[in-house]
Design an enzyme around this catalytic site. Structure first.
Site, PDB file in Angstrom:
ATOM      1  N   GLU A  55      16.975 -11.016  31.771  1.00 50.79           N
ATOM      2  CA  GLU A  55      16.213 -10.420  31.041  1.00 50.79           C
ATOM      3  C   GLU A  55      15.060  -9.504  31.480  1.00 50.79           C
ATOM      4  O   GLU A  55      14.707  -9.605  32.773  1.00 50.79           O
ATOM      5  CB  GLU A  55      15.115 -11.356  30.143  1.00 50.79           C
ATOM      6  N   LYS A 120      16.315  -8.974  20.874  1.00 46.31           N
ATOM      7  CA  LYS A 120      16.000 -10.457  20.674  1.00 46.31           C
ATOM      8  C   LYS A 120      15.183 -10.744  19.561  1.00 46.31           C
ATOM      9  O   LYS A 120      14.182 -10.259  19.026  1.00 46.31           O
ATOM     10  CB  LYS A 120      14.840 -10.421  21.985  1.00 46.31           C
ATOM     11  N   CYS A 154      16.248 -15.247  26.429  1.00 45.76           N
ATOM     12  CA  CYS A 154      15.192 -16.329  26.844  1.00 45.76           C
ATOM     13  C   CYS A 154      14.810 -17.205  25.757  1.00 45.76           C
ATOM     14  O   CYS A 154      15.447 -18.116  25.301  1.00 45.76           O
ATOM     15  CB  CYS A 154      14.158 -15.204  27.366  1.00 45.76           C
TER      16      CYS A 154
END
Length: 269
Positions: A55, A120, A154
């Site tokens: 990331e 995300k 994440c």
């Protein structure tokens, strides 16, 4: 949710890159990554189909530092060049300008220059990510060599409903800046996602201390559909690991233990 098709096959070779991201220094980071990949992929036996980067691999998790780039910015251009040079799909997340805020965008860049992305969905509340970043809305599935890939970033790892396998993917990948303080959670959830979704799981995390003095120990790893580790990179080291995934092994396991056929039907809003 969209599925983007590519060539068919039964094997997937992946390079998982774990590195120490220099805070707010994209040129330094991409130069170091290029050298690392050139060295790691120099041997013919190390040819891969997919390269995973962590990331925010070029800047660090600097959502409040004004380092996002335009949609066709220099980090994306580097990814395109890297994919062409390595003749592999290259994937990792980049902060990209989007109106008054930005998105944490997982880029999927093919050797022919085709660019796809997933933004995300789950924003890290403790890091105030939502103050600076717009949450993505679309669940994406990319396809390479006959493998269907679910990209995640994440904090997404903590939300199993969003990641539930609807018989639409074979490999979940998560690229992260996951801190050392919660490393046990990272290890446990990667394994759990593999078992509950009957899929391969690849986790690609960074190492080193970022500009907010948050330490990261790595833990980049690959798990098979039974939750067994098939690759684990050493802690606190920049390194590249190679993973070989076989589609028919996954299919045989699902056929012998078809738990997915008893899954609950649901829809996400």
């Amino acid at each position: 949710m969209s599925i983007i098709n590519d060539s068919k096959g039964t094997e997937l070779r992946v390079a998982v890159v774990q590195h120490d991201i220099v805070w707010l220094q994209p040129k330094m980071n991409t130069t170091a990554l290029q050298a690392l990949l050139t060295e790691s992929l120099s041997e013919p036996e190390n040819k891969v189909d997919l390269i995973l980067l962590p990331e925010t691999f070029a800047t660090g998790f600097a959502v409040d530092e004004g380092v996002s780039e335009p949609k066709s910015g220099p980090i994306l251009q580097w990814l395109i060049q890297c994919a062409q040079h390595c003749q592999a799909v290259v994937a990792g997340s980049v902060l990209v300008q989007m109106g008054a805020k930005q998105v944490n965008r997982f880029y999927w860049v093919k050797p022919d220059g085709t660019v796809m992305h997933y933004d995300k969905r789950h924003l890290f509340r403790l890091g105030n990510e939502g103050d600076y970043v717009e949450a993505g809305q679309a669940r994406q599935v990319f396809t390479i060599n006959g493998f269907r890939i679910l990209p995640q970033v994440c904090y997404d790892l903590r939300f199993p409903v969003f990641q539930r396998n609807r018989n639409d993917y074979d490999v979940m990948v998560n690229v992260a800046n996951w801190p050392a303080a919660r490393r046990h959670v990272w290890d446990t959830l990667l394994m759990a996602r593999a078992m509950e979704n009957q899929c391969y799981v690849l986790g690609c995390n960074r190492v080193g201390v970022d500009g907010n003095q948050v330490a990261h120990s790595g833990g980049s790893a690959a798990y098979d559909f039974k939750g067994e580790a098939i690759m684990q990179l050493p802690d606190n080291q920049t390194a590249v690991a190679f993973v070989h995934l076989v589609k028919n092994q996954l299919e045989a396991f699902r056929a012998a233990f078809p738990a997915h056929l008893d899954a609950d039907e649901f829809k996400l809003s």
